[in-house]
Design a protein around this motif. Structure first.
Motif, short mmCIF file in Angstrom:
data_model
loop_
_atom_site.label_atom_id
_atom_site.label_comp_id
_atom_site.label_asym_id
_atom_site.label_seq_id
_atom_site.Cartn_x
_atom_site.Cartn_y
_atom_site.Cartn_z
N GLY A 1 -5.45 -0.23 3.16
CA GLY A 1 -5.44 -0.16 4.61
C GLY A 1 -4.12 -0.63 5.20
N HIS A 2 -4.20 -1.34 6.31
CA HIS A 2 -3.04 -1.79 7.08
C HIS A 2 -2.44 -3.01 6.38
CE1 HIS A 2 -1.34 -2.84 11.33
NE2 HIS A 2 -0.63 -3.42 10.39
N SER A 3 -1.78 -2.78 5.25
CA SER A 3 -1.16 -3.88 4.51
C SER A 3 -0.28 -3.29 3.42
CB SER A 3 -2.22 -4.80 3.89
OG SER A 3 -3.08 -4.07 3.04
N GLY A 4 0.53 -4.12 2.81
CA GLY A 4 1.35 -3.69 1.70
C GLY A 4 2.66 -3.02 2.09
N HIS A 5 2.91 -2.84 3.39
CA HIS A 5 4.14 -2.17 3.81
C HIS A 5 5.33 -3.13 3.73
CE1 HIS A 5 2.21 -4.09 7.28
NE2 HIS A 5 3.43 -4.33 7.70
N TRP A 6 6.49 -2.56 3.63
CA TRP A 6 7.72 -3.36 3.65
C TRP A 6 8.86 -2.49 4.18
CZ3 TRP A 6 11.49 -1.52 0.15
CH2 TRP A 6 11.01 -0.66 -0.84
N VAL A 7 9.79 -3.11 4.88
CA VAL A 7 10.91 -2.37 5.47
C VAL A 7 11.76 -1.77 4.35
CG1 VAL A 7 13.02 -2.56 6.83
CG2 VAL A 7 10.95 -3.75 7.57
N GLY A 8 11.93 -0.49 4.40
CA GLY A 8 12.66 0.22 3.35
C GLY A 8 11.75 1.09 2.50
N MET A 9 10.43 0.91 2.63
CA MET A 9 9.49 1.70 1.83
C MET A 9 9.69 3.19 2.09
SD MET A 9 5.80 1.30 3.75
CE MET A 9 5.55 1.96 5.41
N GLY A 10 9.65 3.97 1.04
CA GLY A 10 9.71 5.41 1.18
C GLY A 10 11.09 6.00 1.38
N ARG A 11 12.08 5.20 1.72
CA ARG A 11 13.39 5.77 2.05
C ARG A 11 14.07 6.38 0.83
NH1 ARG A 11 15.73 0.92 5.99
NH2 ARG A 11 14.19 1.20 7.67
N GLU A 12 14.02 5.68 -0.30
CA GLU A 12 14.64 6.21 -1.52
C GLU A 12 13.91 7.46 -2.01
OE1 GLU A 12 16.01 4.66 -5.96
OE2 GLU A 12 15.17 3.25 -4.50
N LEU A 13 12.59 7.44 -1.95
CA LEU A 13 11.82 8.62 -2.34
C LEU A 13 12.11 9.79 -1.42
CD1 LEU A 13 8.30 7.16 -3.23
CD2 LEU A 13 9.93 8.22 -4.79
N PHE A 14 12.23 9.52 -0.13
CA PHE A 14 12.55 10.59 0.82
C PHE A 14 13.90 11.22 0.49
CE2 PHE A 14 14.18 12.31 4.81
CZ PHE A 14 13.10 13.06 5.25
N ALA A 15 14.85 10.42 0.07
CA ALA A 15 16.19 10.92 -0.24
C ALA A 15 16.24 11.64 -1.58
CB ALA A 15 17.19 9.77 -0.22
N GLY A 16 15.39 11.24 -2.53
CA GLY A 16 15.54 11.74 -3.89
C GLY A 16 14.43 12.60 -4.44
N GLU A 17 13.28 12.68 -3.74
CA GLU A 17 12.14 13.46 -4.24
C GLU A 17 11.77 14.52 -3.20
OE1 GLU A 17 10.65 13.57 -6.99
OE2 GLU A 17 11.23 11.75 -8.06
N PRO A 18 12.14 15.78 -3.44
CA PRO A 18 11.86 16.84 -2.45
C PRO A 18 10.38 16.97 -2.10
CG PRO A 18 13.44 17.61 -4.08
CD PRO A 18 12.96 16.28 -4.56
N ALA A 19 9.49 16.78 -3.08
CA ALA A 19 8.05 16.91 -2.79
C ALA A 19 7.60 15.83 -1.81
CB ALA A 19 7.24 16.82 -4.08
N PHE A 20 8.08 14.61 -2.00
CA PHE A 20 7.75 13.51 -1.09
C PHE A 20 8.32 13.80 0.30
CE2 PHE A 20 8.58 9.46 0.97
CZ PHE A 20 7.42 8.73 0.73
#
Length: 339
Positions: free
Chosen positions: A61-80
């Motif tokens: 749920g509404h937890s586990g997030h951190w600033v920067g999450m997903g940014r590297e995957l967005f830059a390097g994984e086209p499917a993501f």
């Protein structure tokens, strides 16, 4: 060097075997056991040799997030990245602003303090991660979600269109945001059944947010009432831990006046039957998907998350491998305790 070469240089075939050992003899014994279709003492498995894992995707749920999450995957994984762009378009139909702007914002820590910003972003990251695992050939035999994580689970299960998933999330997060600064939450080391008697004097001010494991229950409600209950439990030598970053009382009586508005906003929702089994942490069992209308999402917001009971139902169905989909693993401890 050997492990690195096996992971990165060898062709990725369909089957792999992982062994542990403190010596050469240990590893040879484990290999001999595998070749003889035996279960080695160093293994932990409930599957027959060659049987594939029975996989459950778990959405927090509404937890586990951190600033920067997903940014590297967005830059390097086209499917993501493609999946997150689709989520951005779905969100735009129901709320101003951009999911991608929120993800990359320089002031992300401040911006994400709003549930209206954070919860759609968490949903987008979860759905993009699920798509990435799918592209890698990882297909679940069931899905389950914790609190708002049920939105992602229902979407992956095929019960919700992407547009409807973000519609639910936008209205849900908007109502939660109204409670910011008015609530508190705490973890209590007691099973739900034992805790109920202590809750009776606070019934209109404190609610059970989640029964996460047989020995861990999360409470939610008015800060003063929650502190009074925590003090009373501590005097009885019950461990209580305030959740310092929680400022809204989800799944508590504070939400009751807001539920009619949520039902009205989602009144014309038309969910479908699932294509992947979906386990509900509202009902603690498998559901068909067609019942995920407005009333269900009001219950999802207000009623306790019956996570432990749902895990027991999943385990009883023979599912044995759990993959948490999110920026950080926040439910693995509860999963291990329950199983």
């Amino acid at each position: 060097l050997l492990c690195a070469a096996a992971a990165r240089r060898r062709a990725h075939l369909e089957h792999r075997l992982a062994l542990t050992g403190a010596s050469r003899d240990d590893l040879l014994a484990a290999l001999d056991a595998h070749l003889g279709d035996e279960i080695h003492p160093g293994w932990s498995t409930s599957r027959a040799p060659g049987e594939r894992p029975r996989l459950v995707l778990v959405f927090a749920g509404h937890s586990g997030h951190w600033v920067g999450m997903g940014r590297e995957l967005f830059a390097g994984e086209p499917a993501f990245a493609d999946a997150l762009r689709a989520c951005d378009r779905a969100l735009a139909a129901h709320r101003g602003g951009s999911l991608l702007d929120d993800l990359h914002a320089p002031d992300a820590a401040a911006r994400w303090s709003s549930a209206e910003v954070l919860q759609p972003l968490v949903l987008g990251v979860q759905l993009a991660l699920a798509e990435l695992w799918s592209r890698w050939g990882v297909a679940p035999q069931a899905v389950v979600g914790h609190s708002m994580g049920e939105i992602a689970a229902a979407c992956v299960a095929g019960a919700l269109e992407l547009d409807d998933a973000f519609r639910i999330c936008v209205h849900r997060s908007r109502l939660v945001e109204r409670l910011r600064g008015r609530g508190a939450m705490a973890s209590v080391a007691l099973p739900l059944a034992q805790l109920r008697e202590h809750l009776e004097p606070f019934a209109d001010r404190i609610g059970v947010a989640a029964a996460n494991s047989p020995m861990l229950t999360v409470l939610s409600g008015e800060p003063a009432a929650l502190q009074a209950l925590a003090d009373a439990l501590t005097r009885r030598n019950v461990f209580v831990r305030p959740m310092r970053d929680a400022t809204a009382a989800g799944h508590s009586p504070q939400l009751d006046p807001l539920l009619p508005e949520l039902r009205a906003a989602l009144a014309d929702l038309r969910p479908r039957a699932t294509s992947v089994p979906l386990y509900s942490t509202v009902t603690a069992g498998e559901i068909a998907g067609t019942e995920l209308g407005a009333d269900y999402w009001a219950r999802n917001l207000r009623e306790p998350v019956l996570f432990a009971a749902t895990l027991e139902a999943i385990g009883a169905a023979g599912l044995d491998t759990f993959l948490e989909i999110g920026a950080n693993p926040v439910l693995l401890g509860a999963i291990e305790q329950t199983l």
